[in-house]
Design a protein around this motif. Structure first.
Motif, PDB file in Angstrom:
ATOM      1  N   ASP A 132      42.963  27.418  46.225  1.00  0.00           N
ATOM      2  CA  ASP A 132      43.399  26.594  47.351  1.00  0.00           C
ATOM      3  C   ASP A 132      42.179  26.413  48.255  1.00  0.00           C
ATOM      4  O   ASP A 132      41.679  27.387  48.837  1.00  0.00           O
ATOM      5  CB  ASP A 132      44.550  27.309  48.077  1.00  0.00           C
TER       6      ASP A 132
ATOM      7  N   LEU B 374      44.677  11.652  37.315  1.00  0.00           N
ATOM      8  CA  LEU B 374      43.696  11.351  38.364  1.00  0.00           C
ATOM      9  C   LEU B 374      42.824  10.145  38.012  1.00  0.00           C
ATOM     10  O   LEU B 374      42.539   9.298  38.861  1.00  0.00           O
ATOM     11  CB  LEU B 374      42.810  12.572  38.618  1.00  0.00           C
ATOM     12  N   PRO B 408      53.330  13.718  40.070  1.00  0.00           N
ATOM     13  CA  PRO B 408      52.343  14.803  40.054  1.00  0.00           C
ATOM     14  C   PRO B 408      51.754  15.043  41.446  1.00  0.00           C
ATOM     15  O   PRO B 408      51.491  14.084  42.181  1.00  0.00           O
ATOM     16  CB  PRO B 408      51.254  14.292  39.103  1.00  0.00           C
ATOM     17  N   GLY B 409      51.543  16.310  41.781  1.00  0.00           N
ATOM     18  CA  GLY B 409      51.008  16.684  43.089  1.00  0.00           C
ATOM     19  C   GLY B 409      49.703  15.983  43.420  1.00  0.00           C
ATOM     20  O   GLY B 409      49.409  15.698  44.579  1.00  0.00           O
ATOM     21  N   TYR B 410      48.910  15.689  42.382  1.00  0.00           N
ATOM     22  CA  TYR B 410      47.611  15.058  42.619  1.00  0.00           C
ATOM     23  C   TYR B 410      47.721  13.664  43.242  1.00  0.00           C
ATOM     24  O   TYR B 410      46.789  13.174  43.858  1.00  0.00           O
ATOM     25  CB  TYR B 410      46.828  14.942  41.308  1.00  0.00           C
ATOM     26  N   ARG B 431      50.538  20.226  41.325  1.00  0.00           N
ATOM     27  CA  ARG B 431      49.332  19.497  40.906  1.00  0.00           C
ATOM     28  C   ARG B 431      49.055  19.726  39.432  1.00  0.00           C
ATOM     29  O   ARG B 431      48.776  18.798  38.695  1.00  0.00           O
ATOM     30  CB  ARG B 431      48.130  19.969  41.737  1.00  0.00           C
ATOM     31  N   GLU B 432      49.142  20.966  39.025  1.00  0.00           N
ATOM     32  CA  GLU B 432      48.871  21.280  37.621  1.00  0.00           C
ATOM     33  C   GLU B 432      50.191  21.427  36.872  1.00  0.00           C
ATOM     34  O   GLU B 432      51.172  21.943  37.430  1.00  0.00           O
ATOM     35  CB  GLU B 432      48.088  22.603  37.502  1.00  0.00           C
TER      36      GLU B 432
END
Ligand code: SF4
Lengths: 310, 445
Positions: A132, B374, B408-410, B431-432
């Protein structure tokens, strides 16, 4: 007829980076593509580091945890066991407990753990943040300070988040890992950004991103080959040794974790998948492999001995 | 290596007679060099010139075919040392060694195992494709019998391994219609081996420990009329072997050195599974056309087949999955609907985690031209507009009742726009992909 083979000579070599204080080791330094000893030398054999967490990993597969035993409950025991039983050349300490989602431990707390691990081992230590960005910028300065004099390797610096770590590593005499997302231009850019801050290029190790065998490994493989060719041809901003986090990627894929009819024993398949990924990375130019399973670890070390035989 | 226009010009009659349809011999030569004309347009070219020109247009590494039909193995015709320069073209054969000393029961057991080494992973079928039968006994009758029995119980391509030409000939007799690869000709037996290969029209392996001897052998074999040749520098230490493979490929590609312009076969030397994998994986990445292993347990073979699958992917063409909604588990109208791209690796990474979560879930793989989340987002292939369009194409309204998608979090930044544009409720996932099991277990609309 005397057959004359084409032997390539390169103008540049990969930087040699010294890690550790008590029993320091060197990585990198090669002036050839991997294992072509008729053309150049690899003065330092590739090394294998065992990944140790500062907390018990919550979701590692049972067969991986079983192979590590109770040591996973204590980073100090884990690190000691990695060295004495598995022959680890280096230890990687991942400060996962600081991640807001897995404990949110304070900077003081993780720095304390880091100190206790350092006190218990004599091999070089690699320290990885919690993943993070914000939290890492909070804990890493303290951790760098706590490890002052131990000449550690700290990561991960990225294009978007490199300043705090660079400053801390510089202040406390550590090397740094520069990470890029399978992109040779960004890989070079991060190295430039870090050196622009006055950081010694010869203390940078590159992480080109790792991918597991079967899940995009070939992208990493080719980025490494491209970067290595550029470096040997004289590009000093790509002439850093490579580190690959093989265990981290392999142990999230189905082939390493899950039972599947006809795919054979999953417990063996897991560590063989990890080792095979490592072998491919070695053939692409890996200098430091970070791994998790003791068997994959031992098998990879043995393979390196064989690969290094001239 | 292809000749330049000027080099070709030197070989033409230089009369500028225009019969080829070009104003001058030079103009014709330039077109030839650019592969825009063919040599037969010039009726006056000499036989020698023809030979030289045709020779030069041959690929630097000969294409060799082993086996017949759909499952045949084609190796060689490679063009680069590094896959990023173009691609590796012909995936290496992966196979297993069987000795004729095995008794019937053991032979059957081994073949059963080998025949099962066909897998489906990340949407592609991969499998072992070669069996190498070796005469350990030196007995022609025995060899013939085992070859016959193997041919009867597997469709995989055959390599026959024997040093005695008479024994090998017996094997050929027993497997003629399978177009086996013959292993092989060495300095001592080359004349007789060539006869066996030529007589049956089969490819032949040249065996010697050094590349120089290999080059001498292949020239002999070729002069005797066998065109399809494979090379083998024999058992060696791992790195010595990889160096042989590397230098042979380099000489063929960079010097158009024909005597080494053939694909290579490499046998593993270790029996210990991990040691053997270290060899086999290295042989695949470093230029072998066929890799022959000893062990055939699926957990040992799968990583080798995956290595081949990865490294032979075309770097210019990302592997894609069909853009559509995939059901994982017994989905209902209440199951989560998560969104990702149709890049094969992205999709299968997500699918793997969803499977592991044991939460029945729909995955909508959007057409992002095979880019990861991404990359696709940066290239504007994975945007509020493309996702909205996809929701319509798949009629997502009819699939779930909660009118909610997980992105997705990205790409969290697109939530607002996506919610506005699509009219769907947006939830931001991890994200992952590795965060998915946890996320899905706690999923609430
Ligand atoms: S036909 Fe042949 S000889 Fe005549 S101009 Fe063309 S290349 Fe020259």
């Amino acid at each position: 007829m005397a057959l004359e083979l084409i032997k390539d000579k390169w103008t540049n070599n990969i930087n040699e980076v010294m890690l550790g204080a008590d029993k320091p080791i060197k990585v990198g330094g090669e002036n050839t593509l991997p294992f072509l000893f008729q053309e150049g030398d690899m003065p330092n054999r590739p090394v294998v580091a065992m990944e140790v967490w500062d907390m018990e990993p919550p979701d590692w597969p049972a067969h991986l945890k079983a192979a590590l035993g109770d040591a996973v409950k204590s980073p100090v025991e884990w690190a000691k066991k990695a060295i004495s039983e598995f022959g680890a050349d280096l230890i990687v300490l991942r400060l996962q407990s600081a991640n807001p989602e897995t404990g949110n431990a304070s900077a003081d707390k993780v720095a304390e753990t880091l100190k206790s691990v350092l006190a218990a081992i004599d091999v070089p230590l690699i320290v990885i943040g919690c993943g993070d960005d914000q939290k890492d910028n909070d804990i890493m300065p303290k951790c760098c300070q706590a490890a002052k004099g131990k000449n550690c390797l700290f990561g991960l610096a990225t294009e978007d988040n490199y300043k705090t770590l660079t400053v801390s590593c510089m202040a406390d005499g550590h090397s740094i890992i520069a990470e890029s997302p399978i992109d040779i231009n960004i890989a070079k850019q991060v190295n430039i950004l870090i050196t622009d801050m006055g950081f010694d290029a010869k203390r940078i190790v590159m992480h080109p991103t790792t991918a597991s065998l079967g899940y995009g490994m070939e992208y990493v493989y080719s980025i490494m080959e491209r970067a290595r060719l550029a470096a040997l041809n004289g590009d000093k901003m790509l002439a850093m040794p490579f580190i690959l986090f093989v265990g981290q990627e392999v142990w999230r894929v189905k082939e390493a974790k899950e039972e599947e009819p006809g795919w054979g024993d999953v417990a063996k398949r897991g560590h063989l998948w990890e080792m095979t990924t490592a072998i491919n990375m070695l053939q692409a130019g890996a200098d430091i492999l970070v791994m998790r399973h003791p068997q994959a670890f031992k098998d990879t070390k043995k393979a390196i001995e064989r690969l290094m035989k001239k | 290596m292809a000749l330049s226009g000027l080099e070709i010009y030197k070989l033409l009659p230089k009369t500028n007679c225009k019969d080829c349809g070009f104003p001058t011999c030079l103009a014709f030569a330039m077109q030839l060099a650019a592969k825009k004309a063919s040599l037969d347009k010039c009726p006056h070219v000499s036989a020698e010139a023809k030979q030289a020109l045709e020779g030069a247009s041959q690929p630097p590494i000969k294409l060799v075919t082993v086996g017949t039909g759909d499952g045949k193995l084609q190796i060689g015709n490679e063009t680069v040392m590094f896959r990023h320069e173009e691609t590796f073209h012909h995936p290496a054969g992966v196979g297993f060694l069987i000795e004729d000393s095995l008794d019937d029961a053991a032979l059957k057991k081994k073949l059963d195992k080998i025949n099962k080494l066909q897998f489906e992973r990340v949407g592609q079928r991969i499998g072992a494709n070669v069996v190498a039968i070796k005469s350990a006994s030196g007995d022609a009758a025995k060899f013939s019998q085992v070859v016959k029995s193997v041919c009867g119980s597997t469709k995989l391509n055959i390599v026959l391994v024997a040093e005695d030409p008479k024994v090998l000939a017996a094997g050929v007799e027993a497997s003629k219609d399978r177009r086996p690869l013959l292993h092989g000709a060495n300095k001592a037996n080359v004349d007789e081996m060539v006869k066996v290969a030529k007589g049956a029209g089969l490819p032949l392996v040249a065996v010697a420990s050094g590349l120089e001897e290999i080059a001498e052998l292949t020239q002999k074999i070729k002069a005797a009329g066998v065109e399809e040749i494979v090379i083998d520098t024999g058992p060696k230490d791992l790195t010595a072997k990889v160096n042989d493979l590397t230098y042979a490929r380099r000489m063929a590609l960079r010097k158009t050195f024909r005597p080494l312009g053939y694909p290579a076969i490499a046998f593993t030397t270790s029996s210990e599974p991990a040691d053997e994998i270290a060899e086999a994986a290295s042989f695949i990445s470093k230029y072998a056309g066929i890799v022959i292993m000893k062990n055939c347990e699926p957990e040992e073979v799968l990583p080798i087949l995956a290595t081949r699958q990865d490294l032979y992917n075309d770097p210019q063409k990302p592997v894609q999955v069909e853009p559509k909604v995939y059901d994982i588990g017994n989905v209902t109208k209440e199951s989560p609907l998560i969104v990702t791209t149709n890049f094969s690796i992205t999709y299968y990474t997500v699918a793997g985690e969803v499977e592991a979560s044991k939460v029945p879930t729909r995955i909508m793989a959007c057409d992002a031209e095979g880019m990861s989340v991404l990359t696709a987002w940066a290239a504007e292939k994975f945007t509020p507009e493309t996702i909205t369009r996809m929701l319509g194409t798949v009629n997502a309204d009819s699939l779930v009742s909660h009118h909610t998608i997980v992105i997705p979090g990205y790409v969290a930044v697109m939530s607002g726009k996506l919610e506005e544009g699509s009219g769907w409720k947006i939830q931001v996932g991890p994200r992952e992909a590795s965060g998915l099991p946890n996320y899905l277990k706690n999923f609430k609309v």
